[in-house]
Each structure stands twice: as C-alpha cells, then as structure tokens.
Design a protein around this motif. Structure first.
Motif, PDB file in Angstrom:
ATOM      1  N   LEU A  96      -1.242  -8.441  13.044  1.00 31.93           N
ATOM      2  CA  LEU A  96      -2.018  -7.488  12.265  1.00 31.93           C
ATOM      3  C   LEU A  96      -1.151  -6.702  11.284  1.00 31.93           C
ATOM      4  CD1 LEU A  96      -1.584  -4.357  13.414  1.00 31.93           C
ATOM      5  CD2 LEU A  96      -2.952  -5.241  15.264  1.00 31.93           C
ATOM      6  N   TRP A  97      -1.798  -6.179  10.269  1.00 32.32           N
ATOM      7  CA  TRP A  97      -1.174  -5.322   9.262  1.00 32.32           C
ATOM      8  C   TRP A  97      -1.521  -3.877   9.580  1.00 32.32           C
ATOM      9  CZ3 TRP A  97       1.193  -7.081   4.585  1.00 32.32           C
ATOM     10  CH2 TRP A  97       1.131  -8.449   4.364  1.00 32.32           C
ATOM     11  N   ILE A  98      -0.584  -2.958   9.314  1.00 36.95           N
ATOM     12  CA  ILE A  98      -0.873  -1.531   9.384  1.00 36.95           C
ATOM     13  C   ILE A  98      -0.418  -0.911   8.071  1.00 36.95           C
ATOM     14  CG2 ILE A  98      -0.453   0.679  10.534  1.00 36.95           C
ATOM     15  CD1 ILE A  98       0.150  -0.887  13.094  1.00 36.95           C
ATOM     16  N   ILE A  99      -1.343  -0.245   7.411  1.00 37.06           N
ATOM     17  CA  ILE A  99      -1.033   0.483   6.178  1.00 37.06           C
ATOM     18  C   ILE A  99      -1.111   1.965   6.506  1.00 37.06           C
ATOM     19  CG2 ILE A  99      -1.733   0.957   3.805  1.00 37.06           C
ATOM     20  CD1 ILE A  99      -3.113  -1.795   3.825  1.00 37.06           C
ATOM     21  N   ASP A 100      -0.065   2.705   6.172  1.00 26.75           N
ATOM     22  CA  ASP A 100      -0.048   4.154   6.353  1.00 26.75           C
ATOM     23  C   ASP A 100      -0.292   4.825   5.009  1.00 26.75           C
ATOM     24  OD1 ASP A 100       0.417   4.248   9.071  1.00 26.75           O
ATOM     25  OD2 ASP A 100       2.579   4.463   8.885  1.00 26.75           O
ATOM     26  N   VAL A 101      -1.241   5.745   4.990  1.00 27.64           N
ATOM     27  CA  VAL A 101      -1.587   6.489   3.782  1.00 27.64           C
ATOM     28  C   VAL A 101      -1.511   7.976   4.115  1.00 27.64           C
ATOM     29  CG1 VAL A 101      -3.403   6.959   2.088  1.00 27.64           C
ATOM     30  CG2 VAL A 101      -3.175   4.663   3.058  1.00 27.64           C
ATOM     31  N   GLU A 102      -0.913   8.759   3.222  1.00 25.67           N
ATOM     32  CA  GLU A 102      -0.891  10.210   3.388  1.00 25.67           C
ATOM     33  C   GLU A 102      -1.883  10.812   2.417  1.00 25.67           C
ATOM     34  OE1 GLU A 102       3.122  11.568   2.862  1.00 25.67           O
ATOM     35  OE2 GLU A 102       3.753  10.777   4.806  1.00 25.67           O
ATOM     36  N   ASP A 103      -2.939  11.423   2.952  1.00 27.88           N
ATOM     37  CA  ASP A 103      -3.974  12.010   2.110  1.00 27.88           C
ATOM     38  C   ASP A 103      -4.624  13.161   2.863  1.00 27.88           C
ATOM     39  OD1 ASP A 103      -6.357  12.603   0.668  1.00 27.88           O
ATOM     40  OD2 ASP A 103      -6.326  10.606  -0.205  1.00 27.88           O
ATOM     41  N   ARG A 104      -4.332  14.385   2.443  1.00 29.63           N
ATOM     42  CA  ARG A 104      -4.871  15.571   3.118  1.00 29.63           C
ATOM     43  C   ARG A 104      -6.405  15.586   3.145  1.00 29.63           C
ATOM     44  NH1 ARG A 104      -0.921  19.114   4.240  1.00 29.63           N
ATOM     45  NH2 ARG A 104       0.962  19.035   2.966  1.00 29.63           N
ATOM     46  N   ALA A 105      -7.026  15.037   2.108  1.00 29.61           N
ATOM     47  CA  ALA A 105      -8.487  15.035   2.022  1.00 29.61           C
ATOM     48  C   ALA A 105      -9.118  13.918   2.846  1.00 29.61           C
ATOM     49  CB  ALA A 105      -8.913  14.899   0.560  1.00 29.61           C
ATOM     50  N   GLY A 106      -8.317  12.991   3.347  1.00 26.17           N
ATOM     51  CA  GLY A 106      -8.842  11.910   4.167  1.00 26.17           C
ATOM     52  C   GLY A 106      -9.537  10.810   3.390  1.00 26.17           C
ATOM     53  N   ARG A 107      -9.250  10.699   2.096  1.00 26.73           N
ATOM     54  CA  ARG A 107      -9.881   9.646   1.281  1.00 26.73           C
ATOM     55  C   ARG A 107      -9.292   8.293   1.666  1.00 26.73           C
ATOM     56  NH1 ARG A 107      -8.099  11.897  -4.221  1.00 26.73           N
ATOM     57  NH2 ARG A 107      -6.322  12.113  -2.868  1.00 26.73           N
ATOM     58  N   HIS A 108     -10.153   7.355   1.998  1.00 26.30           N
ATOM     59  CA  HIS A 108      -9.664   6.039   2.409  1.00 26.30           C
ATOM     60  C   HIS A 108      -9.656   5.041   1.255  1.00 26.30           C
ATOM     61  CE1 HIS A 108     -13.881   4.909   2.523  1.00 26.30           C
ATOM     62  NE2 HIS A 108     -14.101   5.881   3.398  1.00 26.30           N
ATOM     63  N   MET A 109     -10.509   5.210   0.256  1.00 29.06           N
ATOM     64  CA  MET A 109     -10.599   4.330  -0.921  1.00 29.06           C
ATOM     65  C   MET A 109     -10.829   2.865  -0.540  1.00 29.06           C
ATOM     66  SD  MET A 109      -9.430   6.483  -3.763  1.00 29.06           S
ATOM     67  CE  MET A 109      -9.029   5.289  -4.914  1.00 29.06           C
ATOM     68  N   LEU A 110     -11.520   2.639   0.554  1.00 25.14           N
ATOM     69  CA  LEU A 110     -11.905   1.293   0.956  1.00 25.14           C
ATOM     70  C   LEU A 110     -13.278   1.005   0.363  1.00 25.14           C
ATOM     71  CD1 LEU A 110     -10.809   1.629   4.671  1.00 25.14           C
ATOM     72  CD2 LEU A 110      -9.650   0.282   2.906  1.00 25.14           C
ATOM     73  N   ASP A 111     -13.466  -0.175  -0.185  1.00 26.79           N
ATOM     74  CA  ASP A 111     -14.708  -0.477  -0.879  1.00 26.79           C
ATOM     75  C   ASP A 111     -15.908  -0.583   0.064  1.00 26.79           C
ATOM     76  OD1 ASP A 111     -13.519  -0.509  -3.376  1.00 26.79           O
ATOM     77  OD2 ASP A 111     -12.947  -2.617  -3.181  1.00 26.79           O
ATOM     78  N   TYR A 112     -15.747  -1.202   1.220  1.00 26.24           N
ATOM     79  CA  TYR A 112     -16.860  -1.357   2.156  1.00 26.24           C
ATOM     80  C   TYR A 112     -16.490  -0.761   3.501  1.00 26.24           C
ATOM     81  CZ  TYR A 112     -18.836  -4.598  -1.191  1.00 26.24           C
ATOM     82  OH  TYR A 112     -19.353  -5.151  -2.322  1.00 26.24           O
ATOM     83  N   VAL A 113     -17.146   0.350   3.825  1.00 29.05           N
ATOM     84  CA  VAL A 113     -16.950   1.000   5.121  1.00 29.05           C
ATOM     85  C   VAL A 113     -18.337   1.210   5.715  1.00 29.05           C
ATOM     86  CG1 VAL A 113     -16.130   3.036   6.339  1.00 29.05           C
ATOM     87  CG2 VAL A 113     -14.845   2.172   4.391  1.00 29.05           C
ATOM     88  N   VAL A 114     -18.515   0.696   6.911  1.00 29.03           N
ATOM     89  CA  VAL A 114     -19.784   0.874   7.606  1.00 29.03           C
ATOM     90  C   VAL A 114     -19.578   1.811   8.775  1.00 29.03           C
ATOM     91  CG1 VAL A 114     -20.725  -1.334   6.897  1.00 29.03           C
ATOM     92  CG2 VAL A 114     -19.429  -1.190   9.009  1.00 29.03           C
ATOM     93  N   PRO A 115     -20.568   2.634   9.075  1.00 25.06           N
ATOM     94  CA  PRO A 115     -20.415   3.595  10.184  1.00 25.06           C
ATOM     95  C   PRO A 115     -20.425   2.910  11.538  1.00 25.06           C
ATOM     96  CG  PRO A 115     -22.543   3.904   9.083  1.00 25.06           C
ATOM     97  CD  PRO A 115     -21.815   2.797   8.387  1.00 25.06           C
TER      98      PRO A 115
END
Length: 115
Positions: A96-115
């Motif tokens: 698997l891949w793990i991408i670490d992002v630092e974003d105080r606002a929690g923006r994921h910028m993923l095109d398709y996210v389902v709840p």
C-alpha cells in the motif's frame, strides 16, 4: 482503464504542491495497483485518514476513477489512533501507499469521497 497508482500519487502530490500544501509519499506501494491511503495531519495532534471506498460504491463511480472514503466514522482522531490503523493495514497489505498531507483546515482535495 484505471490510472496506475504511481501516476495517480504523482498527480495528487503535484495538485497539493500547487496549492501550497506540504504533501509527501511516506510509503511507496505497488506501482501498478497498490492501495492508496491519504493521511491529513491537522497539525494539532489530530489527523484524518482516507482510503479506498468499499467495493459496493464502485458501481456508482466512473470506472476510471479512484473512490475514497473516510477510514473512521468520526474524524479527526488523535494521530496515534490513525497510526495504529495504518500499521494494521500494512500488515494486511504490504504494497500500500501512504501519502502524508499537512493541512490545518483538513482539506483532502480528493475527487471522489463517499461517506
């Protein structure tokens, strides 16, 4: 036909860097079809984690796209809890891949996210 994981990750990192967000590949997985997890570090000791959506969701999404869902019902969580979950996932799938992002606002910028 779906994009290879390595190409998708490179494009995602570029997108985050363009908006001025720090993002890195923490774990490199299988180039062709490795599972991708995106960890959003809120920089306050909490994090959010997104991973592949359940198979049942794929029927509703375009075939060529990756679909993500939150790994926890309630996010953000304390960072150590997210790390424990990732450790279990690595034991289950070492490619698997793990991408670490630092974003105080929690923006994921993923095109398709389902709840």
């Amino acid at each position: 036909m779906r994009l290879k994981s390595g190409i998708w990750v490179a494009a995602y990192l570029r997108r985050r860097h363009v908006d001025g967000t720090f993002a890195v590949v923490r774990r490199r997985g299988a180039e062709e079809a490795g599972t991708i997890f995106v960890k959003i570090d809120r920089l306050d000791g909490t994090a959010e984690l997104y991973g592949p959506a359940p198979q049942s969701v794929f029927d509703a999404a375009p075939v060529a796209d990756r679909v993500f869902s939150p790994c926890f019902k309630q996010q953000p969580l304390p960072d150590p809890e997210v790390e424990i979950y990732l450790t279990r996932q690595i034991r289950f799938d070492s490619d698997l891949w793990i991408i670490d992002v630092e974003d105080r606002a929690g923006r994921h910028m993923l095109d398709y996210v389902v709840p």
